[in-house]
Each structure stands twice: as structure tokens, then as C-alpha cells.
Design a protein around this motif. Sequence first.
Motif, PDB file in Angstrom:
ATOM      1  N   GLU A   6      18.658   3.021  -6.076  1.00 44.52           N
ATOM      2  CA  GLU A   6      17.201   3.036  -5.988  1.00 44.52           C
ATOM      3  C   GLU A   6      16.613   1.851  -6.735  1.00 44.52           C
ATOM      4  O   GLU A   6      17.205   1.334  -7.688  1.00 44.52           O
ATOM      5  N   SER A   7      15.407   1.477  -6.316  1.00 47.00           N
ATOM      6  CA  SER A   7      14.641   0.452  -7.023  1.00 47.00           C
ATOM      7  C   SER A   7      13.167   0.685  -6.768  1.00 47.00           C
ATOM      8  O   SER A   7      12.800   1.449  -5.871  1.00 47.00           O
ATOM      9  N   GLY A   8      12.332   0.035  -7.572  1.00 46.95           N
ATOM     10  CA  GLY A   8      10.898   0.086  -7.336  1.00 46.95           C
ATOM     11  C   GLY A   8      10.111   0.970  -8.284  1.00 46.95           C
ATOM     12  O   GLY A   8       8.882   1.012  -8.215  1.00 46.95           O
ATOM     13  N   GLY A   9      10.803   1.700  -9.150  1.00 45.70           N
ATOM     14  CA  GLY A   9      10.071   2.529 -10.093  1.00 45.70           C
ATOM     15  C   GLY A   9       9.367   1.680 -11.141  1.00 45.70           C
ATOM     16  O   GLY A   9       9.541   0.462 -11.204  1.00 45.70           O
ATOM     17  N   GLY A  10       8.542   2.335 -11.951  1.00 48.06           N
ATOM     18  CA  GLY A  10       7.848   1.617 -13.006  1.00 48.06           C
ATOM     19  C   GLY A  10       6.679   2.407 -13.540  1.00 48.06           C
ATOM     20  O   GLY A  10       6.583   3.618 -13.333  1.00 48.06           O
ATOM     21  N   TRP A  11       5.796   1.686 -14.201  1.00 45.37           N
ATOM     22  CA  TRP A  11       4.613   2.277 -14.808  1.00 45.37           C
ATOM     23  C   TRP A  11       3.389   1.858 -14.016  1.00 45.37           C
ATOM     24  O   TRP A  11       3.256   0.684 -13.626  1.00 45.37           O
ATOM     25  N   VAL A  12       2.477   2.807 -13.797  1.00 44.88           N
ATOM     26  CA  VAL A  12       1.264   2.501 -13.065  1.00 44.88           C
ATOM     27  C   VAL A  12       0.149   3.413 -13.555  1.00 44.88           C
ATOM     28  O   VAL A  12       0.414   4.529 -14.030  1.00 44.88           O
ATOM     29  N   GLN A  13      -1.069   2.948 -13.466  1.00 47.30           N
ATOM     30  CA  GLN A  13      -2.206   3.791 -13.829  1.00 47.30           C
ATOM     31  C   GLN A  13      -2.538   4.748 -12.689  1.00 47.30           C
ATOM     32  O   GLN A  13      -2.236   4.486 -11.516  1.00 47.30           O
ATOM     33  N   ALA A  14      -3.168   5.841 -13.030  1.00 48.48           N
ATOM     34  CA  ALA A  14      -3.571   6.815 -12.019  1.00 48.48           C
ATOM     35  C   ALA A  14      -4.416   6.123 -10.953  1.00 48.48           C
ATOM     36  O   ALA A  14      -5.266   5.291 -11.259  1.00 48.48           O
ATOM     37  N   GLY A  15      -4.141   6.495  -9.710  1.00 45.29           N
ATOM     38  CA  GLY A  15      -4.814   5.863  -8.589  1.00 45.29           C
ATOM     39  C   GLY A  15      -4.062   4.691  -8.006  1.00 45.29           C
ATOM     40  O   GLY A  15      -4.413   4.207  -6.922  1.00 45.29           O
ATOM     41  N   GLY A  16      -3.058   4.237  -8.707  1.00 46.50           N
ATOM     42  CA  GLY A  16      -2.288   3.083  -8.248  1.00 46.50           C
ATOM     43  C   GLY A  16      -1.211   3.461  -7.253  1.00 46.50           C
ATOM     44  O   GLY A  16      -1.089   4.619  -6.826  1.00 46.50           O
ATOM     45  N   SER A  17      -0.409   2.465  -6.888  1.00 48.46           N
ATOM     46  CA  SER A  17       0.624   2.642  -5.863  1.00 48.46           C
ATOM     47  C   SER A  17       1.949   2.063  -6.330  1.00 48.46           C
ATOM     48  O   SER A  17       1.981   1.113  -7.126  1.00 48.46           O
ATOM     49  N   LEU A  18       3.012   2.639  -5.830  1.00 46.43           N
ATOM     50  CA  LEU A  18       4.367   2.114  -6.015  1.00 46.43           C
ATOM     51  C   LEU A  18       5.143   2.339  -4.726  1.00 46.43           C
ATOM     52  O   LEU A  18       4.855   3.282  -3.978  1.00 46.43           O
ATOM     53  N   ASP A  89       2.672  13.092 -11.040  1.00 50.45           N
ATOM     54  CA  ASP A  89       3.751  12.496 -10.257  1.00 50.45           C
ATOM     55  C   ASP A  89       4.809  11.861 -11.152  1.00 50.45           C
ATOM     56  O   ASP A  89       5.866  11.417 -10.662  1.00 50.45           O
ATOM     57  N   THR A  90       4.560  11.796 -12.443  1.00 51.86           N
ATOM     58  CA  THR A  90       5.519  11.220 -13.384  1.00 51.86           C
ATOM     59  C   THR A  90       6.821  12.006 -13.350  1.00 51.86           C
ATOM     60  O   THR A  90       6.830  13.228 -13.536  1.00 51.86           O
ATOM     61  N   ALA A  91       7.919  11.314 -13.074  1.00 58.03           N
ATOM     62  CA  ALA A  91       9.222  11.978 -12.954  1.00 58.03           C
ATOM     63  C   ALA A  91      10.298  10.931 -12.723  1.00 58.03           C
ATOM     64  O   ALA A  91       9.999   9.751 -12.480  1.00 58.03           O
ATOM     65  N   LEU A  92      11.533  11.396 -12.781  1.00 57.02           N
ATOM     66  CA  LEU A  92      12.669  10.579 -12.348  1.00 57.02           C
ATOM     67  C   LEU A  92      12.871  10.877 -10.860  1.00 57.02           C
ATOM     68  O   LEU A  92      13.041  12.037 -10.478  1.00 57.02           O
ATOM     69  N   VAL A 105      32.329  14.094   4.692  1.00 61.39           N
ATOM     70  CA  VAL A 105      30.956  14.409   5.100  1.00 61.39           C
ATOM     71  C   VAL A 105      30.299  15.089   3.912  1.00 61.39           C
ATOM     72  O   VAL A 105      30.845  16.064   3.375  1.00 61.39           O
ATOM     73  N   GLY A 106      29.130  14.607   3.502  1.00 54.15           N
ATOM     74  CA  GLY A 106      28.482  15.247   2.376  1.00 54.15           C
ATOM     75  C   GLY A 106      27.246  14.510   1.932  1.00 54.15           C
ATOM     76  O   GLY A 106      26.863  13.493   2.510  1.00 54.15           O
ATOM     77  N   ARG A 107      26.623  15.042   0.907  1.00 53.66           N
ATOM     78  CA  ARG A 107      25.392  14.470   0.361  1.00 53.66           C
ATOM     79  C   ARG A 107      25.729  13.559  -0.801  1.00 53.66           C
ATOM     80  O   ARG A 107      26.437  13.950  -1.728  1.00 53.66           O
ATOM     81  N   SER A 108      25.165  12.376  -0.755  1.00 55.35           N
ATOM     82  CA  SER A 108      25.289  11.428  -1.860  1.00 55.35           C
ATOM     83  C   SER A 108      23.943  11.287  -2.548  1.00 55.35           C
ATOM     84  O   SER A 108      22.889  11.404  -1.910  1.00 55.35           O
ATOM     85  N   TRP A 109      24.000  10.998  -3.856  1.00 56.52           N
ATOM     86  CA  TRP A 109      22.786  10.866  -4.661  1.00 56.52           C
ATOM     87  C   TRP A 109      22.760   9.511  -5.350  1.00 56.52           C
ATOM     88  O   TRP A 109      23.806   8.987  -5.754  1.00 56.52           O
ATOM     89  N   GLY A 110      21.545   9.002  -5.531  1.00 50.62           N
ATOM     90  CA  GLY A 110      21.375   7.823  -6.353  1.00 50.62           C
ATOM     91  C   GLY A 110      21.283   8.198  -7.813  1.00 50.62           C
ATOM     92  O   GLY A 110      21.306   9.380  -8.181  1.00 50.62           O
ATOM     93  N   GLN A 111      21.149   7.175  -8.662  1.00 51.43           N
ATOM     94  CA  GLN A 111      21.142   7.399 -10.106  1.00 51.43           C
ATOM     95  C   GLN A 111      19.748   7.716 -10.637  1.00 51.43           C
ATOM     96  O   GLN A 111      19.599   8.145 -11.777  1.00 51.43           O
ATOM     97  N   GLY A 112      18.736   7.487  -9.812  1.00 54.76           N
ATOM     98  CA  GLY A 112      17.372   7.792 -10.209  1.00 54.76           C
ATOM     99  C   GLY A 112      16.607   6.565 -10.669  1.00 54.76           C
ATOM    100  O   GLY A 112      17.183   5.637 -11.234  1.00 54.76           O
ATOM    101  N   THR A 113      15.300   6.580 -10.414  1.00 58.04           N
ATOM    102  CA  THR A 113      14.413   5.527 -10.900  1.00 58.04           C
ATOM    103  C   THR A 113      13.166   6.196 -11.467  1.00 58.04           C
ATOM    104  O   THR A 113      12.606   7.116 -10.866  1.00 58.04           O
ATOM    105  N   GLN A 114      12.752   5.750 -12.632  1.00 58.35           N
ATOM    106  CA  GLN A 114      11.649   6.389 -13.344  1.00 58.35           C
ATOM    107  C   GLN A 114      10.304   5.921 -12.816  1.00 58.35           C
ATOM    108  O   GLN A 114      10.074   4.719 -12.646  1.00 58.35           O
TER     109      GLN A 114
END
Length: 119
Positions: A6-18, A89-92, A105-114
Motif C-alpha cells: 500500500e501507499s498514499g497514506g498520510g496526515w490531512v485536515q478534516a475535509g481534505g482528500s487522500l 476516518d483515522t485508522a490503519l 488460492v487465498g486472501r493476501s493482505w498488505g502491511q497497512g498504511t496510516q
Amino acid sequence: QVQLVESGGGWVQAGGSLRLSCAASGSIFKINAMAWHRQAPGKQRELVAVISSGGSTNYADSVKGRFTISRDNAKNTVYLQMNNLKPEDTALYYCAADVISPTSVGRSWGQGTQVTVSS
């Protein structure tokens, strides 16, 4: 072996976008459903949005109208466009993919982005 990054996580003010991205790599024959989940501190992991290989989508009620899930099958990548973000919406955020490989055959998971949304 299948890896999700995963990529693209970060900090944003309320009303913003990611925009989050998650790319799958490795020995992949086919990817069925892809999804985004999230887990806030002290809470259980919850499903945010899911998209089928054909493009059908479903969303948690809490994000409907604000988040959009999409995918690029040629790139084995799933995206989550998050608009009008709220502090709750704050979460990993984790991506998941139901992968068919030559040996499993199975489900794979990413490591998470904050994702952190400040009020």
C-alpha cells in the motif's frame, strides 16, 4: 508468494482528500475481489469498500458518497479515493486481495498504511 504493497497514506485536515494505492505482485494467475479494510486504535478491523473483478462495488455506510474504490486489472492495483475526510476516518488502512496463483488460492493482505485526519 503474493505481496501487496500500500501507499498514499498520510496526515490531512478534516475535509481534505487522500488517495490510497495497493499493488499486488508475485506469482498471480488471477485476482478476484479486492478490498480496503481499516482498523482504528481499540477497535476491530472493518471493511471499508470492496470491488469485484468485474468492477461491482460495495461500501460501508460510513463512507458512502465520500470514498470511491477502483482497480486497474492490468496493473493488479486497487485504489481508494477518499474525499471529505473526517477525524473518525483515522485508522490503519489495509488492502486485501483474493488471489489465485499457480500453487494456491487465498486472501493476501498488505502491511497497512496510516491515515490520520485532524479536526
